[in-house]
Design an enzyme around this catalytic site. Structure first.
Site, PDB file in Angstrom:
ATOM      1  N   PHE A  38       0.832  -1.216   0.000  1.00  0.00           N
ATOM      2  CA  PHE A  38       0.000   0.000   0.000  1.00  0.00           C
ATOM      3  C   PHE A  38       0.864   1.263   0.000  1.00  0.00           C
ATOM      4  O   PHE A  38       0.827   2.071  -0.941  1.00  0.00           O
ATOM      5  CB  PHE A  38      -0.935  -0.063   1.214  1.00  0.00           C
ATOM      6  N   ILE A  39       1.678   1.430   1.019  1.00  0.00           N
ATOM      7  CA  ILE A  39       2.504   2.641   1.095  1.00  0.00           C
ATOM      8  C   ILE A  39       3.627   2.567   0.059  1.00  0.00           C
ATOM      9  O   ILE A  39       3.929   3.550  -0.629  1.00  0.00           O
ATOM     10  CB  ILE A  39       3.070   2.828   2.517  1.00  0.00           C
ATOM     11  N   ALA A 104       7.474  -4.853   5.737  1.00  0.00           N
ATOM     12  CA  ALA A 104       7.229  -5.195   7.142  1.00  0.00           C
ATOM     13  C   ALA A 104       5.849  -5.797   7.272  1.00  0.00           C
ATOM     14  O   ALA A 104       4.972  -5.560   6.441  1.00  0.00           O
ATOM     15  CB  ALA A 104       7.302  -3.944   8.026  1.00  0.00           C
ATOM     16  N   TYR A 206       4.050  -6.069  17.465  1.00  0.00           N
ATOM     17  CA  TYR A 206       4.401  -5.293  16.273  1.00  0.00           C
ATOM     18  C   TYR A 206       5.224  -4.070  16.666  1.00  0.00           C
ATOM     19  O   TYR A 206       6.267  -3.773  16.059  1.00  0.00           O
ATOM     20  CB  TYR A 206       3.124  -4.876  15.547  1.00  0.00           C
ATOM     21  N   LYS A 210       9.073  -2.858  15.553  1.00  0.00           N
ATOM     22  CA  LYS A 210       9.419  -1.589  14.900  1.00  0.00           C
ATOM     23  C   LYS A 210      10.515  -0.871  15.691  1.00  0.00           C
ATOM     24  O   LYS A 210      11.422  -0.283  15.111  1.00  0.00           O
ATOM     25  CB  LYS A 210       8.187  -0.677  14.762  1.00  0.00           C
TER      26      LYS A 210
HETATM   27  C1  UD1 Z   1      -2.197   1.961  13.416  1.00  0.00           C
HETATM   28  C2  UD1 Z   1      -1.776   0.665  12.809  1.00  0.00           C
HETATM   29  C3  UD1 Z   1      -0.341   0.446  13.017  1.00  0.00           C
HETATM   30  C4  UD1 Z   1       0.444   1.600  12.484  1.00  0.00           C
HETATM   31  C5  UD1 Z   1      -0.051   2.874  13.122  1.00  0.00           C
HETATM   32  C6  UD1 Z   1       0.647   4.066  12.562  1.00  0.00           C
HETATM   33  C7  UD1 Z   1      -3.008  -1.379  12.641  1.00  0.00           C
HETATM   34  C8  UD1 Z   1      -3.822  -2.434  13.335  1.00  0.00           C
HETATM   35  N1  UD1 Z   1      -2.508  -0.426  13.396  1.00  0.00           N
HETATM   36  O1  UD1 Z   1      -2.143   1.865  14.818  1.00  0.00           O
HETATM   37  O2  UD1 Z   1       0.073  -0.718  12.357  1.00  0.00           O
HETATM   38  O3  UD1 Z   1       1.793   1.458  12.719  1.00  0.00           O
HETATM   39  O4  UD1 Z   1      -1.426   3.015  12.939  1.00  0.00           O
HETATM   40  O5  UD1 Z   1       0.390   4.179  11.216  1.00  0.00           O
HETATM   41  O6  UD1 Z   1      -2.824  -1.410  11.440  1.00  0.00           O
HETATM   42  N2  UD1 Z   1     -10.841   0.875  16.110  1.00  0.00           N
HETATM   43  C9  UD1 Z   1     -12.220   0.987  16.052  1.00  0.00           C
HETATM   44  N3  UD1 Z   1     -12.917   0.103  15.286  1.00  0.00           N
HETATM   45  C10 UD1 Z   1     -12.317  -0.878  14.566  1.00  0.00           C
HETATM   46  C11 UD1 Z   1     -10.896  -0.992  14.615  1.00  0.00           C
HETATM   47  C12 UD1 Z   1     -10.190  -0.077  15.400  1.00  0.00           C
HETATM   48  O7  UD1 Z   1     -12.803   1.856  16.679  1.00  0.00           O
HETATM   49  O8  UD1 Z   1     -13.028  -1.633  13.869  1.00  0.00           O
HETATM   50  C13 UD1 Z   1     -10.099   1.847  16.951  1.00  0.00           C
HETATM   51  C14 UD1 Z   1      -9.074   1.180  17.855  1.00  0.00           C
HETATM   52  O9  UD1 Z   1      -9.653   0.790  19.035  1.00  0.00           O
HETATM   53  C15 UD1 Z   1      -8.058   2.305  18.041  1.00  0.00           C
HETATM   54  C16 UD1 Z   1      -8.147   3.116  16.755  1.00  0.00           C
HETATM   55  O10 UD1 Z   1      -9.338   2.704  16.103  1.00  0.00           O
HETATM   56  O11 UD1 Z   1      -8.442   3.129  19.101  1.00  0.00           O
HETATM   57  C17 UD1 Z   1      -6.981   2.933  15.825  1.00  0.00           C
HETATM   58  O12 UD1 Z   1      -6.853   1.567  15.532  1.00  0.00           O
HETATM   59  P1  UD1 Z   1      -5.784   0.966  14.493  1.00  0.00           P
HETATM   60  O13 UD1 Z   1      -5.792   1.722  13.241  1.00  0.00           O
HETATM   61  O14 UD1 Z   1      -6.051  -0.483  14.412  1.00  0.00           O
HETATM   62  O15 UD1 Z   1      -4.412   1.055  15.315  1.00  0.00           O
HETATM   63  P2  UD1 Z   1      -3.385   2.195  15.748  1.00  0.00           P
HETATM   64  O16 UD1 Z   1      -3.000   1.880  17.124  1.00  0.00           O
HETATM   65  O17 UD1 Z   1      -3.870   3.563  15.533  1.00  0.00           O
END
Ligand code: UD1
Length: 375
Positions: A38-39, A104, A206, A210
């Site tokens: 993707f990126i 990664a 993860y 990193k």
């Molecule tokens: C994300 C990425 C991480 C990446 C980082 C920086 C994932 C799982 N996490 O971390 O790999 O390094 O951004 O780019 O890819 N949430 C909901 N509903 C859902 C899923 C998630 O509300 O269906 C909430 C979660 O509880 C969390 C927030 O959305 O509070 C962000 O979740 P997510 O994008 O999964 O993880 P990050 O910790 O932000």
């Protein structure tokens, strides 16, 4: 976006003739690991648009790819190999000046059975790459790191000033006490901006891999005299994001729900904050970082963020509206490894790399609402 030494590397130079631009530009040969992802795909496009020669190394890992790999990415040749494959990496480095290391395994994953693969791809893979670069005499590296190295963001207690809250407990989360608290007095703490000197405190497997990549590349820079720019991506979104998988970020999960006629499910109370940065901005940051590796030695990290945080609830609402989907539901569910707020100061990247995000969330979401995802 402006880069600190654009004139030597062929960025846009208004007012110069084409002949003088070509004369001054030295084409850089860049190996982009994970360049079919993707990126990575956006990074390859940005590098090629800037006039660099690009080779892609990508294994087509099933965590990121459901379709077979193409033969080329944005016209760049693709070497189908795992970054842990020493002889393939040696071959791919022939004639290369700089490596942009995006390969990664990302995301929270499913469970601890994922841990060996995270450590293998991310850390063993980085170690194999660094050793090969040293053998090949390649001294410049851009590393795709992540804001996950910080763990929880920066907080201040009304009574005790800046504090590091303890990880949230199941009991607190189950009782809908989502906000982190002061370790001294238990008061709810206020979130602030994380800068690159914040303490590092990975809270998932993860995240630990990193951080290990950062340490490995820092040691490599010291031992080889090389140059590393580590980009701590915040929450990247945009066209070509993978569909809903256990490894997807929240923007892709919401988008997939909306596409399937389901409401986005917002965990906790939806008040958790992130910085959503558009993938084309991330690609531009990689270009700026690549140029910076040509001007200095040593290791340095940068937040790559928009500087305009949003809550997860706001993201869900904006995305559902832009896509004409069902409005989000706030479920109160939680994931133990999730942090509550992490939002960044983009100041260092702007001051030292000349990088500033250009895509605002409203425009980015309007595009993302209808953009193709990866199958
Ligand atoms: C994300 C990425 C991480 C990446 C980082 C920086 C994932 C799982 N996490 O971390 O790999 O390094 O951004 O780019 O890819 N949430 C909901 N509903 C859902 C899923 C998630 O509300 O269906 C909430 C979660 O509880 C969390 C927030 O959305 O509070 C962000 O979740 P997510 O994008 O999964 O993880 P990050 O910790 O932000």
């Amino acid at each position: 976006m402006r880069s600190s030494y654009e004139p030597l590397t062929g960025g846009r130079q208004q007012g110069r003739s084409t002949a003088s631009r070509l004369y001054r530009r030295r084409v850089t040969h860049v190996l982009v690991t994970g360049g079919a992802g993707f990126i990575g795909t956006h990074v390859v496009t940005a590098l090629q648009d800037a006039g660099h020669r690009v080779t892609v190394l990508d294994s087509g890992h099933p965590g990121a790819h459901r379709q077979p790999l193409p033969d080329t990415v944005a016209g760049a040749p693709l070497v189908r190999a795992d970054v842990r494959d020493r002889s393939a990496v040696d071959g791919a480095l022939a004639g290369v000046d700089v490596v942009v290391h995006q390969a990664a395994m990302v995301g929270l994953g499913v469970d601890l059975d994922d841990l060996p693969e995270y450590a293998g791809c991310n850390d063993l893979g980085t170690a194999v790459l660094l050793a090969a670069m040293a053998r090949a005499g390649v001294h410049r590296l851009v590393l795709a790191s992540s804001m996950v190295v910080y763990g929880e963001g920066a907080y201040a207690c009304p009574a005790h000033g800046p504090v590091r809250p303890a990880p949230r407990t199941v009991a607190d989360l189950a009782a809908a006490r989502f906000e982190p608290t002061c370790p001294t007095c238990g008061a709810v703490v206020a979130p602030g901006l994380v800068d690159e000197d914040a303490p590092l405190d990975p809270r998932s497997g993860y995240a630990a891999t990193k951080l290990a990549q950062e340490h490995l590349t820092s040691v490599w820079a010291r031992q080889t005299g090389g140059s590393v720019v580590a980009l701590r991506y915040h929450n990247v979104y945009g066209p070509g994001m993978p569909r809903d998988t256990p490894y997807s970020g929240v923007a892709a999960i919401f988008r997939s729900s909306i596409e399937g006629g389901r409401p986005p499910r917002v965990f906790e109370d939806g008040g958790q904050r992130r910085d959503f940065v558009h993938v084309r901005d991330v690609a531009a940051a990689n270009l700026a970082a690549l140029e910076a590796t040509g001007t200095r030695t040593g290791w340095r990290a940068y937040n790559i963020a928009s500087g305009r945080p949003a809550t997860i609830g706001e993201l869900a609402t904006e995305l559902a509206r832009a896509a004409d989907g069902r409005p989000p539901v706030v479920t109160g569910e939680f994931r133990l490894a999730d942090v509550r707020h992490v939002v960044a100061s983009p100041a260092r990247a702007e001051a030292e790399l000349g990088f500033r995000a250009a895509v605002g969330l409203t425009d980015g979401i309007a595009e993302f609402a209808h953009a193709p995802l990866r199958g």
